[in-house]
Motif scaffolding. Structure first.
Motif, PDB file in Angstrom:
ATOM      1  N   GLY A 241      12.749  15.214  10.746  1.00 52.08           N
ATOM      2  CA  GLY A 241      12.698  13.863  11.301  1.00 52.08           C
ATOM      3  C   GLY A 241      11.307  13.274  11.230  1.00 52.08           C
ATOM      4  O   GLY A 241      11.129  12.077  10.919  1.00 52.08           O
ATOM      5  N   LEU A 242      10.305  14.085  11.527  1.00 53.18           N
ATOM      6  CA  LEU A 242       8.921  13.621  11.429  1.00 53.18           C
ATOM      7  C   LEU A 242       8.599  13.216   9.993  1.00 53.18           C
ATOM      8  O   LEU A 242       7.997  12.148   9.754  1.00 53.18           O
ATOM      9  CB  LEU A 242       7.980  14.737  11.894  1.00 53.18           C
ATOM     10  N   GLN A 243       8.989  14.048   9.037  1.00 53.60           N
ATOM     11  CA  GLN A 243       8.767  13.714   7.636  1.00 53.60           C
ATOM     12  C   GLN A 243       9.442  12.392   7.266  1.00 53.60           C
ATOM     13  O   GLN A 243       8.859  11.556   6.571  1.00 53.60           O
ATOM     14  CB  GLN A 243       9.308  14.825   6.736  1.00 53.60           C
ATOM     15  N   ALA A 244      10.674  12.211   7.748  1.00 54.71           N
ATOM     16  CA  ALA A 244      11.419  10.993   7.434  1.00 54.71           C
ATOM     17  C   ALA A 244      10.713   9.751   7.980  1.00 54.71           C
ATOM     18  O   ALA A 244      10.624   8.719   7.304  1.00 54.71           O
ATOM     19  CB  ALA A 244      12.839  11.087   7.998  1.00 54.71           C
ATOM     20  N   LEU A 245      10.210   9.838   9.202  1.00 56.96           N
ATOM     21  CA  LEU A 245       9.500   8.702   9.790  1.00 56.96           C
ATOM     22  C   LEU A 245       8.233   8.380   9.006  1.00 56.96           C
ATOM     23  O   LEU A 245       7.919   7.213   8.748  1.00 56.96           O
ATOM     24  CB  LEU A 245       9.161   9.001  11.250  1.00 56.96           C
ATOM     25  N   LEU A 246       7.496   9.418   8.636  1.00 61.91           N
ATOM     26  CA  LEU A 246       6.263   9.198   7.868  1.00 61.91           C
ATOM     27  C   LEU A 246       6.573   8.656   6.478  1.00 61.91           C
ATOM     28  O   LEU A 246       5.870   7.763   5.978  1.00 61.91           O
ATOM     29  CB  LEU A 246       5.479  10.510   7.768  1.00 61.91           C
ATOM     30  N   ASN A 247       7.629   9.159   5.858  1.00 57.12           N
ATOM     31  CA  ASN A 247       8.017   8.665   4.533  1.00 57.12           C
ATOM     32  C   ASN A 247       8.456   7.206   4.586  1.00 57.12           C
ATOM     33  O   ASN A 247       8.351   6.479   3.592  1.00 57.12           O
ATOM     34  CB  ASN A 247       9.136   9.524   3.947  1.00 57.12           C
ATOM     35  N   ALA A 248       8.960   6.800   5.761  1.00 57.02           N
ATOM     36  CA  ALA A 248       9.404   5.408   5.929  1.00 57.02           C
ATOM     37  C   ALA A 248       8.238   4.466   6.227  1.00 57.02           C
ATOM     38  O   ALA A 248       8.447   3.259   6.379  1.00 57.02           O
ATOM     39  CB  ALA A 248      10.436   5.321   7.041  1.00 57.02           C
ATOM     40  N   GLY A 249       7.024   5.009   6.329  1.00 55.53           N
ATOM     41  CA  GLY A 249       5.853   4.167   6.517  1.00 55.53           C
ATOM     42  C   GLY A 249       5.184   4.249   7.865  1.00 55.53           C
ATOM     43  O   GLY A 249       4.179   3.569   8.109  1.00 55.53           O
ATOM     44  N   ALA A 250       5.718   5.073   8.777  1.00 59.20           N
ATOM     45  CA  ALA A 250       5.093   5.195  10.093  1.00 59.20           C
ATOM     46  C   ALA A 250       3.784   5.976   9.970  1.00 59.20           C
ATOM     47  O   ALA A 250       3.625   6.815   9.092  1.00 59.20           O
ATOM     48  CB  ALA A 250       6.032   5.911  11.062  1.00 59.20           C
ATOM     49  N   HIS A 251       2.848   5.670  10.850  1.00 55.91           N
ATOM     50  CA  HIS A 251       1.607   6.420  10.936  1.00 55.91           C
ATOM     51  C   HIS A 251       1.724   7.432  12.076  1.00 55.91           C
ATOM     52  O   HIS A 251       2.429   7.203  13.055  1.00 55.91           O
ATOM     53  CB  HIS A 251       0.423   5.485  11.182  1.00 55.91           C
ATOM     54  N   VAL A 252       1.013   8.547  11.937  1.00 55.88           N
ATOM     55  CA  VAL A 252       1.084   9.597  12.942  1.00 55.88           C
ATOM     56  C   VAL A 252       0.803   9.053  14.337  1.00 55.88           C
ATOM     57  O   VAL A 252       1.495   9.388  15.305  1.00 55.88           O
ATOM     58  CB  VAL A 252       0.097  10.739  12.606  1.00 55.88           C
ATOM     59  N   ALA A 253      -0.191   8.189  14.458  1.00 53.36           N
ATOM     60  CA  ALA A 253      -0.580   7.653  15.763  1.00 53.36           C
ATOM     61  C   ALA A 253       0.532   6.820  16.402  1.00 53.36           C
ATOM     62  O   ALA A 253       0.542   6.622  17.623  1.00 53.36           O
ATOM     63  CB  ALA A 253      -1.848   6.817  15.633  1.00 53.36           C
ATOM     64  N   GLU A 254       1.466   6.349  15.582  1.00 55.33           N
ATOM     65  CA  GLU A 254       2.552   5.517  16.093  1.00 55.33           C
ATOM     66  C   GLU A 254       3.735   6.345  16.600  1.00 55.33           C
ATOM     67  O   GLU A 254       4.622   5.807  17.271  1.00 55.33           O
ATOM     68  CB  GLU A 254       3.044   4.571  14.987  1.00 55.33           C
ATOM     69  N   ILE A 255       3.748   7.632  16.259  1.00 54.55           N
ATOM     70  CA  ILE A 255       4.890   8.471  16.637  1.00 54.55           C
ATOM     71  C   ILE A 255       4.604   9.077  18.003  1.00 54.55           C
ATOM     72  O   ILE A 255       4.093  10.188  18.139  1.00 54.55           O
ATOM     73  CB  ILE A 255       5.152   9.546  15.568  1.00 54.55           C
TER      74      ILE A 255
END
Length: 242
Positions: free
Chosen positions: A89-103
Motif C-alpha cells: 500500500g505504501l508503494q502504491a501511494l508513492l507510485n501515485a505521486g504522494a510524498h513520504v511526508a504526506e503519508i
C-alpha cells in the motif's frame, strides 16, 4: 465430479483476479474475488499442511501460488501478511505521486491506514529485520529520531544501574510479547487468545516461545503501569482494553 484439485484451480483463478486489482496476495482474511473467499483460502494455504499432506502435490501448489505472486507467503520472508500488505500500500501511494511526508495517520489504501502503519515502522525501526529496513529504505523511509531518555541518579550522583537494567528487561519482554501477539492476530484474525497458548516467534534471528495467553492476561492486570506508548501499541493490534 468436483475434486480438491479443481477447487484449488478455481481459488487460484480468484487469487489472480485479486492480484490484478490489489497488486499483492497479502490478502485480508475477509477478502473475496470472483465470488470466492480468497482471503480465507490463502490463510488456510499458509498453515502447516495447508497445501495438502502429499509432499509432491503441496510442492506443485506452492509453485503455482509463487507463479502468481512470489511473496504470497510472507512468513517465509520473516514478516506478516499484514506487514506485506501495508508495504504494498505504501508503494502504491508513492507510485501515485504522494510524498513520504504526506503519508500521515489517516491516509489509507484499500481500507488500511498506511500512515498509522508507517508511523509505527519508523518508531519501531529496531524491531524490523534487515530486509524490512532495506525495503523501507528504498522508499525513502528511515527510523524516527530516538527520544531523549531521562536518567535518575543516586545521592552520590551515580546512575541507578539496577533500575535501568530492570527497565531494559521489561522492555525486551514487552517487545517479545507484542511481536508474538501481532503474529498470532495476523494468522488467526482474532484477538481472543486461549490462556494456555504459547506462540513461537523469531526476533532478531533468535527463537522465543512466548506464553501469549498468560502475557496478555498479565498486561491487562498491570495496565495502569504500562506507559502510553505500550498501551497505544496494544490498541493498534486490537486489544480493546488498551
Amino acid at each position: 465430479m468436483y475434486t480438491a484439485d479443481a477447487g484449488f484451480t478455481e481459488n487460484l483463478a480468484a487469487a489472480r483476479a485479486y492480484l490484478a486489482e490489489a497488486g499483492t496476495l497479502a490478502v485480508p482474511r475477509h477478502a473475496t474475488a470472483l465470488d470466492k473467499p480468497v482471503g480465507q483460502w490463502l490463510t488456510n494455504c499458509r498453515r502447516p499442511d495447508g497445501l495438502g499432506k502429499d509432499p509432491k502435490r503441496a510442492k506443485v501448489r506452492a509453485e503455482q501460488l509463487a507463479a502468481v505472486d512470489p511473496e504470497w507467503n510472507p512468513a517465509q520472508l520473516g514478516w506478516t501478511v499484514d506487514w506485506q500488505r501495508h508495504h504494498v500500500g505504501l508503494q502504491a501511494l508513492l507510485n501515485a505521486g504522494a510524498h513520504v511526508a504526506e503519508i500521515v495517520p489517516g491516509v489509507t489504501w484499500r481500507g488500511d491506514d498506511i500512515g498509522r502503519w508507517l508511523t509505527r515502522q519508523r518508531r519501531d525501526w529496531h524491531r524490523l529485520n534487515a530486509e524490512q529496513q532495506t525495503r523501507l529504505g528504498a522508499l525513502g523511509i528511515e527510523a524516527a529520531p530516538a527520544p531523549t531518555l531521562k536518567t535518575t541518579s543516586t545521592s552520590n550522583g551515580s546512575k541507578s544501574g539496577t533500575a535501568a537494567a530492570g527497565a531494559a528487561r521489561g522492555a525486551a519482554g514487552f517487545r517479545r510479547g507484542l511481536a508474538a501477539l501481532a503474529q498470532y492476530i495476523d494468522r488467526e484474525q482474532r484477538t481472543v487468545i486461549p490462556r494456555q497458548h504459547t506462540e513461537p516467534v523469531v526476533i532478531d534471528g533468535q527463537d522465543h516461545n512466548v506464553r501469549l495467553g498468560v502475557w496478555i492476561s498479565n498486561q491487562k492486570s498491570r495496565r495502569d503501569k504500562l506507559n502510553s506508548e505500550q498501551l497505544a501499541q496494544l490498541a493498534d493490534r486490537g486489544i480493546d482494553w488498551a
